[in-house]
Design a protein around this motif. Structure first.
Motif, mmCIF file in Angstrom:
data_model
loop_
_atom_site.group_PDB
_atom_site.id
_atom_site.type_symbol
_atom_site.label_atom_id
_atom_site.label_comp_id
_atom_site.label_asym_id
_atom_site.label_seq_id
_atom_site.Cartn_x
_atom_site.Cartn_y
_atom_site.Cartn_z
ATOM 1 N N ALA A 11 0.823 -1.201 0.000
ATOM 2 C CA ALA A 11 0.000 0.000 0.000
ATOM 3 C C ALA A 11 0.863 1.259 0.000
ATOM 4 C CB ALA A 11 -0.925 -0.011 1.211
ATOM 5 N N ARG A 12 1.942 1.233 0.774
ATOM 6 C CA ARG A 12 2.825 2.402 0.822
ATOM 7 C C ARG A 12 3.502 2.646 -0.530
ATOM 8 N NH1 ARG A 12 7.468 3.024 5.402
ATOM 9 N NH2 ARG A 12 8.377 1.240 4.294
ATOM 10 N N SER A 13 3.943 1.562 -1.167
ATOM 11 C CA SER A 13 4.597 1.702 -2.473
ATOM 12 C C SER A 13 3.626 2.222 -3.525
ATOM 13 C CB SER A 13 5.170 0.347 -2.916
ATOM 14 O OG SER A 13 6.153 -0.107 -2.004
ATOM 15 N N ALA A 14 2.397 1.712 -3.500
ATOM 16 C CA ALA A 14 1.400 2.169 -4.469
ATOM 17 C C ALA A 14 1.021 3.625 -4.214
ATOM 18 C CB ALA A 14 0.164 1.282 -4.402
ATOM 19 N N ALA A 15 0.877 3.972 -2.945
ATOM 20 C CA ALA A 15 0.488 5.344 -2.604
ATOM 21 C C ALA A 15 1.539 6.347 -3.048
ATOM 22 C CB ALA A 15 0.247 5.458 -1.108
ATOM 23 N N ALA A 16 2.802 5.942 -3.024
ATOM 24 C CA ALA A 16 3.894 6.845 -3.404
ATOM 25 C C ALA A 16 3.834 7.230 -4.873
ATOM 26 C CB ALA A 16 5.242 6.195 -3.088
ATOM 27 N N THR A 17 3.133 6.455 -5.694
ATOM 28 C CA THR A 17 3.010 6.773 -7.120
ATOM 29 C C THR A 17 1.867 7.746 -7.394
ATOM 30 O OG1 THR A 17 1.496 4.945 -7.616
ATOM 31 C CG2 THR A 17 3.864 4.465 -7.657
ATOM 32 N N GLY A 18 1.079 8.029 -6.368
ATOM 33 C CA GLY A 18 -0.016 8.986 -6.520
ATOM 34 C C GLY A 18 -1.359 8.393 -6.869
ATOM 35 N N VAL A 19 -1.435 7.070 -7.045
ATOM 36 C CA VAL A 19 -2.717 6.453 -7.391
ATOM 37 C C VAL A 19 -3.582 6.305 -6.140
ATOM 38 C CG1 VAL A 19 -1.699 5.203 -9.319
ATOM 39 C CG2 VAL A 19 -1.848 4.092 -7.082
ATOM 40 N N ARG A 20 -4.891 6.126 -6.379
ATOM 41 C CA ARG A 20 -5.814 5.910 -5.256
ATOM 42 C C ARG A 20 -5.681 4.464 -4.766
ATOM 43 N NH1 ARG A 20 -11.258 7.515 -8.139
ATOM 44 N NH2 ARG A 20 -10.135 6.327 -9.738
ATOM 45 N N VAL A 21 -5.557 4.305 -3.443
ATOM 46 C CA VAL A 21 -5.304 2.994 -2.843
ATOM 47 C C VAL A 21 -6.361 2.712 -1.780
ATOM 48 C CG1 VAL A 21 -3.665 1.572 -1.542
ATOM 49 C CG2 VAL A 21 -2.820 3.216 -3.241
ATOM 50 N N LEU A 22 -6.861 1.486 -1.767
ATOM 51 C CA LEU A 22 -7.733 0.994 -0.693
ATOM 52 C C LEU A 22 -7.027 -0.170 -0.022
ATOM 53 C CD1 LEU A 22 -10.428 0.743 0.879
ATOM 54 C CD2 LEU A 22 -11.243 -0.752 -0.973
ATOM 55 N N GLN A 25 4.466 3.297 12.410
ATOM 56 C CA GLN A 25 5.036 4.346 11.560
ATOM 57 C C GLN A 25 4.427 4.308 10.172
ATOM 58 O OE1 GLN A 25 9.434 5.038 11.569
ATOM 59 N NE2 GLN A 25 9.306 4.566 9.382
ATOM 60 N N THR A 26 4.294 3.119 9.604
ATOM 61 C CA THR A 26 3.739 2.982 8.252
ATOM 62 C C THR A 26 2.270 3.375 8.210
ATOM 63 O OG1 THR A 26 5.293 1.167 7.822
ATOM 64 C CG2 THR A 26 3.422 1.383 6.327
ATOM 65 N N LEU A 27 1.502 2.987 9.228
ATOM 66 C CA LEU A 27 0.090 3.376 9.281
ATOM 67 C C LEU A 27 -0.062 4.886 9.359
ATOM 68 C CD1 LEU A 27 -1.503 0.712 11.670
ATOM 69 C CD2 LEU A 27 -2.042 1.076 9.252
ATOM 70 N N ALA A 28 0.828 5.533 10.129
ATOM 71 C CA ALA A 28 0.770 6.989 10.230
ATOM 72 C C ALA A 28 1.042 7.643 8.873
ATOM 73 C CB ALA A 28 1.783 7.473 11.270
ATOM 74 N N GLU A 29 1.997 7.074 8.122
ATOM 75 C CA GLU A 29 2.294 7.596 6.788
ATOM 76 C C GLU A 29 1.089 7.439 5.860
ATOM 77 O OE1 GLU A 29 5.769 5.863 5.128
ATOM 78 O OE2 GLU A 29 7.016 6.256 6.884
ATOM 79 N N LEU A 30 0.460 6.273 5.895
ATOM 80 C CA LEU A 30 -0.686 6.019 5.018
ATOM 81 C C LEU A 30 -1.876 6.894 5.396
ATOM 82 C CD1 LEU A 30 -0.484 2.115 4.785
ATOM 83 C CD2 LEU A 30 0.082 3.758 2.983
ATOM 84 N N ALA A 31 -2.090 7.083 6.705
ATOM 85 C CA ALA A 31 -3.215 7.902 7.156
ATOM 86 C C ALA A 31 -3.060 9.357 6.726
ATOM 87 C CB ALA A 31 -3.343 7.810 8.675
ATOM 88 N N ALA A 32 -1.824 9.788 6.535
ATOM 89 C CA ALA A 32 -1.567 11.173 6.129
ATOM 90 C C ALA A 32 -1.713 11.382 4.624
ATOM 91 C CB ALA A 32 -0.167 11.591 6.579
ATOM 92 N N CYS A 33 -1.894 10.312 3.871
ATOM 93 C CA CYS A 33 -2.009 10.405 2.406
ATOM 94 C C CYS A 33 -3.471 10.610 2.006
ATOM 95 C CB CYS A 33 -1.471 9.138 1.745
ATOM 96 S SG CYS A 33 0.290 8.849 2.001
ATOM 97 N N ASP A 34 -3.721 11.620 1.203
ATOM 98 C CA ASP A 34 -5.088 11.891 0.752
ATOM 99 C C ASP A 34 -5.594 10.838 -0.229
ATOM 100 O OD1 ASP A 34 -5.133 14.201 2.269
ATOM 101 O OD2 ASP A 34 -4.420 15.481 0.631
ATOM 102 N N ASN A 35 -4.690 10.108 -0.847
ATOM 103 C CA ASN A 35 -5.083 9.130 -1.866
ATOM 104 C C ASN A 35 -5.205 7.708 -1.325
ATOM 105 O OD1 ASN A 35 -2.258 9.223 -1.480
ATOM 106 N ND2 ASN A 35 -1.914 8.093 -3.389
#
Length: 451
Positions: free
Chosen positions: A184-195, A225-235
């Motif tokens: 999920a973190r790797s996909a989110a870093a590309t800017g795509v929408r992730v569930l 730490q990873t959950l905090a990063e994902l929660a901060a992503c709008d996508n």
């Protein structure tokens, strides 16, 4: 006996005690417990009866793969049969009851079927209950209907509300363990929408239980730490208590979210069905530990080795004071070390392999635990709970070599990947002889799958 430990319990809140009932008896638990953990903490090893022979049944696993601990929950309009105690979260006021017995769980007249098993082969009823035909409506049918099934069908109208929700994204990740979080973190870093969905209430899978280190961090810290990063992503949308329940053609998937099972009466819908359209689906669903076959492996107190470890580390629950570990792989040695650290006794590890294991076995032996190589379980002794095991040669004819007193048997037959979603949408499996498991065949992906 099974009891609550003074140490451990990374998922429970000891400051918030809970009260619930099981078969009319008031019991206690903590916030964060599963019902199975709470029952074990109250020394309730017997949780139900088997379908046909009404043999005693206790908890085997610690997650959604649990086959035995099926419980009635609630009453009247809130009644639900066949709920898994291992996935039901304990809350104040929870009402639970065992099923498939009469007149009581401890004394079940249906257990006579076990003594008559030689006269009750599979399908015997198709021939036995045909004649005389006049007996069917008033004698045969009422008795069969009364004894069939496990839980009873609800009679009152369901009091809860449910909803469904449509969601669109580019990537859906099923599984909130280390692999799923990283995907999920790797996909989110590309800017795509992730569930990202995880069926349990907690993230990280087995890694926090087994003390894994990731990028120099303890697994629990890495997960936070990873959950905090994902929660901060709008996508990114993240949902726990949400099971990826179906994958279909053209990027269509279903996810089943349990919203208010653990907080009834708070005004929220109880469950939500997610209808998801996505371009790629990543299944990071982990693996399930396999059981072993031996006489008496269904007696309450015989559990998967990983489940024993889960109850100790996650819920501060000791399934028993003396545990015999039986295995054919190295992973079960982790359970022995975990039990030893918790101050519990492991009198013996039974390893089917003549050569034994590696570093984990050496660590166990250094801790003073006896290891019997090339041995197996001839029979588990006990009725409503384990009282001991009989040991035999794994390559022999089953002659008993010694008996060991214990109240828990922790077994491990290795691990199999969770391939349900892959197979559900048409993906094929191949046999991996080196790892003794079926795994997805990359050359035969699901029909119409995009990822």
């Amino acid at each position: 006996m099974s009891t609550r430990l003074a140490s451990h319990g990374r998922l429970i809140n000891r400051a918030k005690a809970l009260s619930f009932t099981f078969n009319g008896k008031v019991m206690s638990g903590f916030e964060g417990d599963t019902l199975a953990a709470s029952l074990l903490a109250n020394d309730q090893m017997l949780m139900g009866r088997s379908f046909k022979y009404h043999r005693p049944r206790g908890v085997l696993a610690s997650g959604g793969e649990e086959p035995n601990a099926l419980i009635n929950l609630g009453v009247e309009s809130g009644f639900e049969p066949n709920a898994r105690a291992t996935t039901t979260e304990t809350f104040s006021g929870l009402t639970a009851a065992s099923q498939n017995h009469f007149p009581s769980l401890e004394f079940d007249v249906g257990a006579i079927n076990s003594k008559l098993s030689r006269f009750l082969p599979a399908g015997f009823y198709y021939k036995m209950f045909i004649h005389p035909r006049s007996f069917w409506k008033h004698i045969y049918e009422p008795i069969i209907r009364h004894s069939a099934g496990l839980g009873k069908a609800p009679k009152a109208r369901d009091q809860d509300s449910y909803e469904h929700y449509y969601h669109h994204c580019e990537v859906m990740v099923v599984g909130g363990g280390i692999a799923g979080l990283q995907a999920a973190r790797s996909a989110a870093a590309t800017g795509v929408r992730v569930l990202l969905v995880e069926q349990t209430a907690h993230w990280g899978g087995r890694a926090p239980v087994d003390g894994v280190t990731i990028d120099g961090l303890a697994a629990e810290d890495w997960v936070a730490q990873t959950l905090a990063e994902l929660a901060a992503c709008d996508n990114v949308v993240i949902r726990n208590r949400t099971q990826g329940s179906g994958v279909y053609d053209h990027g269509y998937a279903l996810a089943y979210e349990r919203i208010a099972d653990h907080t009834p009466g708070d005004g929220r819908p109880r469950h939500r069905l997610w209808r998801v359209r996505c371009k790629q689906i990543v299944t990071a669903t982990g693996a399930i530990e396999r059981p072993l076959s031996f006489a008496g492996n269904d007696i309450p107190g015989v559990m998967l080795a990983s489940a024993v470890r889960d109850y100790v580390v996650n819920f501060a629950v000791s399934p028993g004071d003396r545990t015999v570990v039986v295995t054919n792989n190295d992973d079960a040695y982790r359970t022995a070390l975990c039990l030893l650290e918790a101050g519990l006794e492991v009198p013996l590890i039974v390893d089917a392999r003549p050569e034994g294991g590696g570093a984990l076995m050496e660590a166990v032996q250094a801790a003073g635990i006896r290891v019997a190589l090339g041995r197996g379980i001839a029979k588990v002794k006990g009725g409503k709970r384990v009282t001991g095991v009989q040991i035999c040669a794994q390559a022999g004819e089953g002659s008993v070599l010694e008996e060991v007193a214990c109240d828990v048997v922790a077994m491990s037959g290795g691990w199999s990947p969770v391939v349900h979603l892959w197979s559900h949408c048409g993906g094929k499996l191949i046999w991996d002889a080196d790892q003794a498991m079926f795994r997805p065949d990359p050359d035969q992906p699901p029909l119409g799958a995009d990822g």
